[in-house]
Design an enzyme around this catalytic site. Structure first.
Site, PDB file in Angstrom:
ATOM      1  N   SER A 215      28.541 -33.856  31.485  1.00 20.14           N
ATOM      2  CA  SER A 215      28.259 -32.546  30.891  1.00 20.14           C
ATOM      3  C   SER A 215      28.985 -32.485  29.557  1.00 20.14           C
ATOM      4  CB  SER A 215      28.701 -31.433  31.847  1.00 20.14           C
ATOM      5  OG  SER A 215      28.393 -30.167  31.306  1.00 20.14           O
TER       6      SER A 215
ATOM      7  N   HIS B 246      23.919 -31.758  31.727  1.00 20.90           N
ATOM      8  CA  HIS B 246      23.646 -30.323  31.646  1.00 20.90           C
ATOM      9  C   HIS B 246      23.038 -30.041  30.274  1.00 20.90           C
ATOM     10  CE1 HIS B 246      26.923 -29.230  34.846  1.00 20.90           C
ATOM     11  NE2 HIS B 246      26.005 -30.064  35.283  1.00 20.90           N
TER      12      HIS B 246
ATOM     13  N   ASP C  97      30.276 -29.678  39.234  1.00 20.32           N
ATOM     14  CA  ASP C  97      28.999 -30.288  39.594  1.00 20.32           C
ATOM     15  C   ASP C  97      29.225 -31.764  39.938  1.00 20.32           C
ATOM     16  OD1 ASP C  97      26.325 -30.657  40.028  1.00 20.32           O
ATOM     17  OD2 ASP C  97      25.764 -30.712  37.911  1.00 20.32           O
TER      18      ASP C  97
END
Length: 650
Positions: free
Chosen positions: A15, A42, A134
């Site tokens: 990310s 992301h 995540d």
């Protein structure tokens, strides 16, 4: 995927700060490694991604934008496009378009969990720089299916954002925490052994060879002697597969060589133990146990309770929340069937803040929803772009907080505790502390729900079996309240916070409380904290001079534990503080210790309400030098001493 053409598929999650990490990662990957790579990042749904072009400048592997129905091939890279989530089925990528305004918040978890189901031990998860947590649920799935997990460590080239890799490492499920520039070498090193578990199983099945019984018995014995856990009753097939997985990691090609490795490497037994206990906390895991909970326990929890009453559940070691929400769903189902249901709170605690952040989000990939029936999935979850989110009516029952069952004071007046698959992580001494702590927290008649590999052991005097098969027990009423366990870090109430609380401020608060507790114990007077019933809920250091354990059943009643000479003044001061809600003191009380007279002043001060809203009181003992008028007290103590001696002779 056909067994003769299987190759590892590596899911790479990143990310914030991930671009630099991805460049460094693929610069070191050889062109003929024989693995495929699927990159999940992301992405803002409305921004074009140039990641494929950037990576093509840093690697000789083929780089593709992932497409629906695309067959994954070795020595290739597939990049998640914007405004989509990705899963894999039969070695083929499945692209799921995301509706406008509904960005997938956990795309790494979604792909990793589907990769685990599709590829088993050929699944590899790599967690690089990124904020948030995540990937935690995804790597749990990969580990359960026998795959390999790497995370970017903070030595070497540090991740720009440590949230994702730190969350993965904190889960205890990462095989290799290494700098990003070393990951390709670690994958290459393990490439040969990926698939070893299946190869060993297939070879044994083809040749009809039983497992090496002698080596397995040696493994059982080593785990028993070094860690105090007996795995001889563990399902043998699962045990052997987990052992084979450790053999794969350590490049051992036989059970005998692995036993020899265990004897040389003193840390490996602990690593094997952790792998044996890998058990992804899925919804309604152990269906029969949850059926028994639903039919036997849940109705009894609501008996005799109305709208003015409360029902308190505690789930210690709640991890990422699947079990918490499973219990909350059972409670919500029963509440919807009756009128005037009590106020229900499910206290969910864990020592891992990263796991708790996942639990508070209440968002789970579809691959981890297999334990939820279609009816419950429809009623208690909303489908959000490949992930399922627990509905608010269930989430509102649950409160999450950092708390250690071994270090922190337990809750009280709890109606049911679900402590499943936590005690098996504890050694014998920790278990001896934990089970009385759980009994202390329960109301008499409260229920204890354990995992199928757990038992109450020597504490049958504290718990009665309700359903042994499902490991459900009930707290016995032993008369006097159980002795309050001691805790390493002193008093630290569980600070239940909302998901939106400021974690920095919370961290400062915990640090401040810890510092204040140490200062109080080191420099402050000995003290206890009691509730309105006179039950002690916290001891400081150095209280033994004023409190002593009585003969008979254990108790935490202040007036039972106090020395006889102090009881009258303690009782009157506590009553005064309760009635006036003001501090009360009693000065220069004489009492006898070790054949001489000492003096103490006692102060009782009301505190703000405890975690359960009840009033609590701080009682401090301050040692005093004898005052001028103490001769009479000393003579009184001496006379009391003579009376006791006469009584003893008679």
């Amino acid at each position: 995927m056909a067994s003769d053409s299987r190759f590892p598929i590596v899911g790479v999650g990143a990310s914030a700060g991930g671009l630099r990490a991805l460049e460094q990662f693929f610069q070191a990957v050889p062109a003929d490694l024989g693995m495929a790579f699927v990159i999940i990042t992301h992405l803002a749904p409305d921004r074009e991604s140039f990641l494929t072009d950037i990576l093509a400048r840093h690697t000789s592997l083929n780089v593709h934008v992932a497409r629906e129905g695309q067959k994954v091939e070795p020595n290739s890279i597939y990049v998640l496009p914007p405004n989509a989530s990705l899963t894999i089925e039969g070695g083929t990528l499945r692209l799921h378009q995301i509706e406008p305004g509904h960005a997938e918040r956990s795309p790494v978890d979604v792909f990793f969990s589907s990769l685990a189901q599709d590829c088993g031990e050929y699944a590899v998860g790599v967690v690089l720089s990124g904020s948030g947590s995540d990937g935690v649920l995804g790597i749990k799935a990969i580990k359960e299916h026998g795959g390999l997990v790497l995370a970017q460590s903070s030595d070497g080239t540090k991740p720009s954002f440590t949230g994702m890799p730190d969350s993965a490492i904190a889960s205890g499920l990462v095989d290799f925490a290494v700098p990003v520039e070393d990951m390709a070498a670690k994958l290459s090193e393990n490439r040969r052994s990926i698939g070893l578990v299946d190869a060993l199983a297939e070879r044994g099945a083809a040749q009809g060879d039983p497992p090496d019984a002698k080596s397995i018995e040696m493994l059982y014995a080593m785990l028993r002697s070094q860690l105090g856990h007996d795995f001889s009753g563990y399902k043998k097939r699962t045990f052997i597969r987990r052992v084979h997985r450790r053999m794969q990691i350590n490049h051992c090609d036989s059970l005998q060589s692995y036993v020899a490795f265990l004897q040389r490497d003193h840390d490996e037994p602990t690593r094997l133990f952790r792998d044996l206990l890998i058990n992804v906390t899925s919804f309604f895991r152990d269906t029969e146990a949850f059926d028994a909970l639903e039919k036997v326990v849940i109705p009894r929890l609501f008996e005799g309770r109305g709208a003015a009453d409360t029902l308190r559940i505690w789930v210690p070691g709640c991890s990422t929340g699947e079990e918490v929400y499973s219990i909350a769903i059972l409670l919500r189902e029963h509440m919807d069937k009756i009128t005037g249901s009590p106020r229900v709170t499910v206290f969910a605690t864990d020592i891992d803040e990263h796991a708790l952040s996942v639990a508070r989000a209440a968002r789970y990939p579809s691959a981890l929803m297999k334990g939820v029936s279609p009816e419950r999935r429809e009623r208690f979850f909303t489908n959000n772009s490949g992930s399922f989110v627990v509905v608010r009516s269930v989430r509102d029952l649950c409160v999450f907080s950092v708390h250690s069952i071994l270090r922190d004071p337990p809750f009280s007046r709890i109606d049911m505790i679900s402590c499943r698959n936590l005690l098996i992580y504890f050694g014998a001494n920790a278990q001896r502390q934990a089970l009385p702590t759980l009994h202390y927290a329960l109301r008499p008649g409260g229920f204890l729900f354990l995992g199928k590999a757990e038992t109450i052991g020597r504490f049958s005097e504290l718990f009665a079996p309700v359903n042994k098969t499902s490991c459900i027990f009930q707290a016995r009423d032993i008369g006097a309240p159980a002795h309050m366990p001691t805790f390493v870090n002193g008093l630290r109430p569980a600070p239940f916070v909302s998901p939106r609380s400021d974690h920095v401020a919370a961290g400062c608060m915990v640090a401040r409380q810890s510092a204040e507790a140490r200062i109080a114990d080191r420099f402050g007077p000995p003290h206890v904290i009691v509730n309105e019933d006179g039950d002690i809920i916290h001891y400081s250091a150095r209280t033994a001079k004023y409190l002593e354990a009585p003969y008979g059943a254990p108790t935490r009643q202040l007036l039972t534990l106090a020395r006889k000479e102090l009881r009258l003044d303690l009782r009157s001061a506590l009553r005064e503080a309760i009635e006036t809600r003001r501090a009360a003191t009693r000065d220069n009380i004489a009492f006898e210790t070790d054949h001489h007279v000492e003096h103490v002043s006692i102060s009782v001060e009301p505190l703000t309400g405890g975690a359960d809203g009840r009033a609590t009181f701080l009682i401090a003992f301050e040692e005093k030098a004898p005052s001028k008028g103490v001769g009479r007290c000393e003579r009184s103590a001496s006379a009391a001493r003579v009376r006791r001696r006469i009584a003893d002779r008679n």
